[in-house]
Design a protein around this motif. Structure first.
Motif, mmCIF file in Angstrom:
data_model
loop_
_atom_site.group_PDB
_atom_site.id
_atom_site.type_symbol
_atom_site.label_atom_id
_atom_site.label_comp_id
_atom_site.label_asym_id
_atom_site.label_seq_id
_atom_site.Cartn_x
_atom_site.Cartn_y
_atom_site.Cartn_z
ATOM 1 N N CYS A 1 0.853 -1.186 0.000
ATOM 2 C CA CYS A 1 0.000 0.000 0.000
ATOM 3 C C CYS A 1 0.887 1.234 0.000
ATOM 4 O O CYS A 1 1.586 1.501 0.970
ATOM 5 C CB CYS A 1 -0.904 -0.022 1.222
ATOM 6 N N HIS B 1 -0.064 6.923 8.177
ATOM 7 C CA HIS B 1 -0.868 6.378 7.073
ATOM 8 C C HIS B 1 -0.411 4.958 6.759
ATOM 9 O O HIS B 1 -1.226 4.035 6.669
ATOM 10 C CB HIS B 1 -0.726 7.282 5.834
ATOM 11 N N HIS C 1 -2.314 1.029 7.379
ATOM 12 C CA HIS C 1 -2.578 -0.078 6.445
ATOM 13 C C HIS C 1 -2.382 -1.419 7.162
ATOM 14 O O HIS C 1 -3.109 -2.384 6.917
ATOM 15 C CB HIS C 1 -1.665 0.004 5.225
#
Ligand SMILES: [Zn+2]
Length: 369
Positions: free
Chosen positions: A28, A195, A199
């Motif tokens: 990701c 961030h 994930h």
């Protein structure tokens, strides 16, 4: 499954032991391929920089091939874990370690023995922000690391040469140094660090697939928790927050072109975003890049948080956290189902404050859900 003890005085290499190896390769990334491709074809950039964008894009393509297979593995591994296993896990905080790729591409690289006091500023920052993210999860949501069982958090820095991305691959975080013009060191934005870690949290909980509406939810919760973490670190209220993602990795070349961030939860389609997004569900299409469709739930979170007020993580964040973690894995959840989860959670958790339920309801209605 027993949890290895923490080696306080062990030699450097022995500190690898606490990291659980469970599944490989989610992949990701913080920067969407479309943005990388755009700069790879930008004739105003020198040849070497265009090549670094093309290289970063090709790495993402390779990861995409293994992403869905690895997510299936993760779901299978979860389904065979004995219930209550996490309750037996040690309560010790997660071991945070940082590795140096030394501009190569082999992961994880060479460990920093003492990243908190390394001479390398990127190593110190990565250690400090990753440790703080674990603390944020513990204090704000009573969660012990990504798996709620204290899993170690492993990061690799200085990946490749001038690499223009950061990613979670199912095992660890990896950060590039940026090309120095469009992007600078990807560890400089602590919302980028949070961030990527989120994930991992999503993989251990809702298990959203990385396609269609669930893919947009997957990207959105990473932006939402990234933004909340940045606000928590700065002690900001929802009014004080700028709601930008990746503001601190924008290089001089990006700023000169008028880009101040990757994305903006308050205004997903704004021109100052390097990667503008739709903010209403009527713009949603199947097959969209999750980095685009995430603008819709991003905008809903922003609207709910602004209406509820205070610190984003205290009320609005609590609702979103339980919508992500409080249900069985739901790889293909629709955005509407996620919205309805937050509506019922607002009622359950804050039953005595009907204004919160109304704020959440209105926020989703405003984005067409
Ligand atoms: Zn992401």
């Amino acid at each position: 499954m027993s949890r290895p003890s923490r080696p306080e005085t062990a030699p450097c290499a022995a500190r690898l032991a606490p990291h659980r190896r469970h599944a490989a390769g989610c992949g990701c990334f913080i920067i969407p391929t479309r943005v990388l491709d755009r700069f790879a074809q930008d004739e105003q950039l020198p040849e070497a920089q265009r090549k670094s964008f093309a290289d970063a894009a090709s790495i993402e393509t390779e990861w995409r091939k293994v992403r869905s297979a690895s997510q299936q593995l993760m779901r299978m591994a979860h389904s065979v874990l004995p219930t209550g296993m996490t309750a037996l896990a040690a309560a010790a905080p997660p071991v945070v370690s940082v590795f140096d790729c030394r501009h190569g591409m082999a992961l994880p690289g060479t460990p920093f023995c003492d990243p908190a006091h390394a001479t390398d500023e990127t190593a110190r920052r990565t250690f400090a922000e990753t440790t703080a993210m674990a603390e944020f999860l513990r204090l704000a949501f009573n969660r012990n690391s990504l798996d709620d069982a204290g899993m170690g958090l492993l990061s690799s820095i200085h990946f490749s040469v001038g690499y223009n991305n950061a990613f979670w691959n199912g095992l660890q975080m990896t950060y590039g140094d940026g090309d120095g013009n469009i992007f600078i060191d990807f560890t400089r934005s602590n919302d980028v660090i949070a961030h990527e870690l989120t994930h991992g949290l999503t993989e251990y909980t809702a298990g959203f697939a990385y396609r269609n509406q669930a893919g947009g939810l997957n990207e959105s919760v990473s932006d939402v928790f990234g933004s909340m973490f940045r606000q928590w670190r700065a002690g900001q209220s929802v009014q004080q927050a700028d709601w930008l993602i990746g503001r601190d990795i924008m290089g001089p070349g990006a700023l000169a072109r008028g880009y101040t961030c990757l994305r903006d939860l308050a205004n997903p389609g704004a021109e100052h975003c390097l990667s503008p997004q739709p903010a209403h569900f009527d713009q949603y299409r199947n097959g969209m890049d999750p980095h685009d469709s995430s603008g819709i739930p991003n905008q809903a979170f922003y609207r709910a948080a602004m209406a509820i007020g205070g610190h984003s993580w205290e009320k609005t964040g609590r609702i979103w956290y339980h919508a992500l973690t409080g249900y069985r894995p739901s790889p293909n959840l629709s955005m509407r189902s996620f919205a309805n989860r937050t509506r019922s959670l607002a009622r359950q958790i804050f039953g005595s404050e009907p204004s919160i339920r109304r704020a959440v309801d209105q926020a989703w209605l405003a984005v067409g859900l």
